[in-house]
Design a protein around this motif. Structure first.
Motif, PDB file in Angstrom:
ATOM      1  N   GLY A  22      61.657  41.143 -17.938  1.00 55.09           N
ATOM      2  CA  GLY A  22      61.519  41.260 -16.491  1.00 55.09           C
ATOM      3  C   GLY A  22      62.749  41.893 -15.873  1.00 55.09           C
ATOM      4  N   ARG A  23      63.289  41.223 -14.840  1.00 55.36           N
ATOM      5  CA  ARG A  23      64.454  41.752 -14.128  1.00 55.36           C
ATOM      6  C   ARG A  23      65.766  41.116 -14.599  1.00 55.36           C
ATOM      7  NH1 ARG A  23      62.158  42.083  -7.864  1.00 55.36           N
ATOM      8  NH2 ARG A  23      60.427  43.521  -8.316  1.00 55.36           N
ATOM      9  N   THR A  84      61.942  49.469  -9.976  1.00 54.33           N
ATOM     10  CA  THR A  84      62.401  48.396 -10.837  1.00 54.33           C
ATOM     11  C   THR A  84      61.221  47.649 -11.449  1.00 54.33           C
ATOM     12  OG1 THR A  84      64.054  46.651 -11.023  1.00 54.33           O
ATOM     13  CG2 THR A  84      62.516  46.489  -9.173  1.00 54.33           C
ATOM     14  N   CYS A  86      58.476  44.885 -12.682  1.00 53.14           N
ATOM     15  CA  CYS A  86      57.666  43.899 -11.971  1.00 53.14           C
ATOM     16  C   CYS A  86      58.421  42.568 -11.917  1.00 53.14           C
ATOM     17  CB  CYS A  86      56.332  43.716 -12.692  1.00 53.14           C
ATOM     18  SG  CYS A  86      55.190  42.575 -11.883  1.00 53.14           S
ATOM     19  N   ASP A  87      58.277  41.870 -10.812  1.00 50.00           N
ATOM     20  CA  ASP A  87      58.845  40.523 -10.701  1.00 50.00           C
ATOM     21  C   ASP A  87      57.851  39.555 -11.338  1.00 50.00           C
ATOM     22  OD1 ASP A  87      59.911  38.080 -10.069  1.00 50.00           O
ATOM     23  OD2 ASP A  87      60.045  38.444  -7.906  1.00 50.00           O
ATOM     24  N   TYR A  88      58.124  39.175 -12.571  1.00 47.14           N
ATOM     25  CA  TYR A  88      57.218  38.296 -13.303  1.00 47.14           C
ATOM     26  C   TYR A  88      57.430  36.818 -12.969  1.00 47.14           C
ATOM     27  CZ  TYR A  88      56.187  42.424 -16.140  1.00 47.14           C
ATOM     28  OH  TYR A  88      55.801  43.666 -16.562  1.00 47.14           O
ATOM     29  N   GLY A  89      58.346  36.512 -12.063  1.00 43.33           N
ATOM     30  CA  GLY A  89      58.534  35.141 -11.615  1.00 43.33           C
ATOM     31  C   GLY A  89      58.842  34.185 -12.750  1.00 43.33           C
ATOM     32  N   GLN A  92      59.216  35.324 -16.476  1.00 47.79           N
ATOM     33  CA  GLN A  92      60.401  36.045 -16.943  1.00 47.79           C
ATOM     34  C   GLN A  92      61.215  35.196 -17.908  1.00 47.79           C
ATOM     35  OE1 GLN A  92      62.733  38.554 -14.198  1.00 47.79           O
ATOM     36  NE2 GLN A  92      64.477  37.210 -14.640  1.00 47.79           N
ATOM     37  N   GLY A 120      56.392  34.990  -8.462  1.00 51.25           N
ATOM     38  CA  GLY A 120      56.772  36.396  -8.561  1.00 51.25           C
ATOM     39  C   GLY A 120      55.875  37.303  -7.744  1.00 51.25           C
ATOM     40  N   GLU A 121      55.606  38.484  -8.292  1.00 55.98           N
ATOM     41  CA  GLU A 121      54.944  39.575  -7.600  1.00 55.98           C
ATOM     42  C   GLU A 121      53.518  39.738  -8.102  1.00 55.98           C
ATOM     43  OE1 GLU A 121      56.338  44.206  -6.694  1.00 55.98           O
ATOM     44  OE2 GLU A 121      56.840  43.299  -8.632  1.00 55.98           O
TER      45      GLU A 121
END
Length: 235
Positions: A22-23, A84, A86-89, A92, A120-121
Motif C-alpha cells: 500500500g502506502r 499514489t 490505493c489507500d488499502y486501509g 495495508q 481506506g479508499e
C-alpha cells in the motif's frame, strides 16, 4: 495527440514476499526490480520523453529515475500525489494469502466498483483520481509540446489497470481482467473523440516508433499499416 506511457514500478521487497505494501513508506525496489527498471529505461532511451510524472512513493520514484537517467535530454520530472497507491486501509501491511480469506476478497475480484477497503479508499475513487490526473497531465503536455509529445507516468498496478480500463471503455468491474506486471509499459493516446490503446503490459520490444510523430485520433478502417519496423542491424 500526445501519448502517455504508463509504467508500473519494478518489483519490490514487498512484492517478492506477497505483502500488500500500500502506502507504507520505505518500500524499495529489490535487486530484480532495479534490473527491471533499468531494462525499461533502456527500452525508452530511444523515445524522447518530455516529462516523467511519478507517484510520490519510493518505488515509483526509483523507477522514474531509471527512465530519466537514460534520456539524452532532460525531461521534466514531476511528482503527482493523485498517482499514489490505493489507500488499502486496514488491509495495508498484510499478506495477500491472509487477505484472500477475507469476506471482501471475492468482491474485490468480481465487483471492484462496489469495494471500499475498511478504513481506506474505494476502488472507484482510486480510478476517478488517477484517470483525472493522467488526463490533466496529458492535456498540459500536449498544450506545451504539441501532439507528437510522449511522456511517462510511473505508478502502481491497480491504478494503471483502472486507467487502462477507462481508456478501453471497460466498466471498473472488469478491470481485474487486465494484467500489469512490474516495470511494464502500456501506451495510450487521448484523442478528441476517444482514447486509443496502443499496447498493454509490455516488458520487451522496440519502442523507437514512438519518436516518429503523433498518433492519429481516427481509427484506421481495416486496421492500418501499423508502425514502422525497427531498423535491422547493418542497415
Amino acid at each position: 495527440m500526445a501519448t502517455v506511457l504508463l509504467v508500473r514500478h519494478g518489483r519490490t521487497t514487498a512484492n517478492a514476499t506477497g505483502l500488500l505494501a500500500g502506502r507504507t513508506a520505505g518500500v524499495d525496489l529489490d535487486d530484480v526490480g532495479r534490473g527491471q527498471a533499468a531494462l525499461t529505461g533502456d527500452r525508452l532511451a530511444a523515445v524522447p520523453l518530455v516529462a516523467v510524472v511519478s507517484s510520490p512513493l519510493e518505488r515509483c520514484r526509483q523507477t522514474a529515475q531509471h527512465l530519466l537517467d537514460r534520456q539524452a535530454a532532460t525531461p521534466s520530472a514531476l511528482v503527482e500525489p493523485d498517482l499514489t497507491e490505493c489507500d488499502y486501509g486496514q488491509w495495508q501491511g498484510r499478506m495477500l494469502s491472509e487477505l484472500a480469506t477475507e469476506e471482501l476478497w471475492p468482491r474485490v475480484q468480481s465487483q471492484p466498483s462496489a469495494v471500499v477497503f475498511p478504513g481506506g479508499e474505494s476502488l472507484a475513487a482510486m480510478q476517478a483520481r488517477s484517470v483525472a490526473a493522467i488526463r490533466r497531465h496529458d492535456a498540459a503536455v500536449e498544450a506545451e509540446h504539441g501532439p507528437a509529445a510522449v511522456w511517462a507516468a510511473v505508478s502502481h498496478g491497480d491504478l494503471i489497470k483502472s486507467i487502462l480500463a477507462d481508456a478501453l471503455g471497460m466498466h471498473l468491474d472488469l478491470f481485474q481482467r487486465i494484467t500489469v506486471g512490474p516495470s511494464s509499459v502500456s501506451i495510450v493516446s487521448y484523442g478528441p473523440s476517444r482514447p486509443s490503446v496502443h499496447a498493454v503490459n509490455t516488458d520487451a520490444g522496440d519502442l523507437s516508433w514512438l519518436s516518429q510523430g503523433g498518433r492519429s485520433g481516427d481509427a484506421p478502417v481495416g486496421g492500418g499499416a501499423g508502425h514502422p519496423a525497427p531498423p535491422t542491424s547493418g542497415a
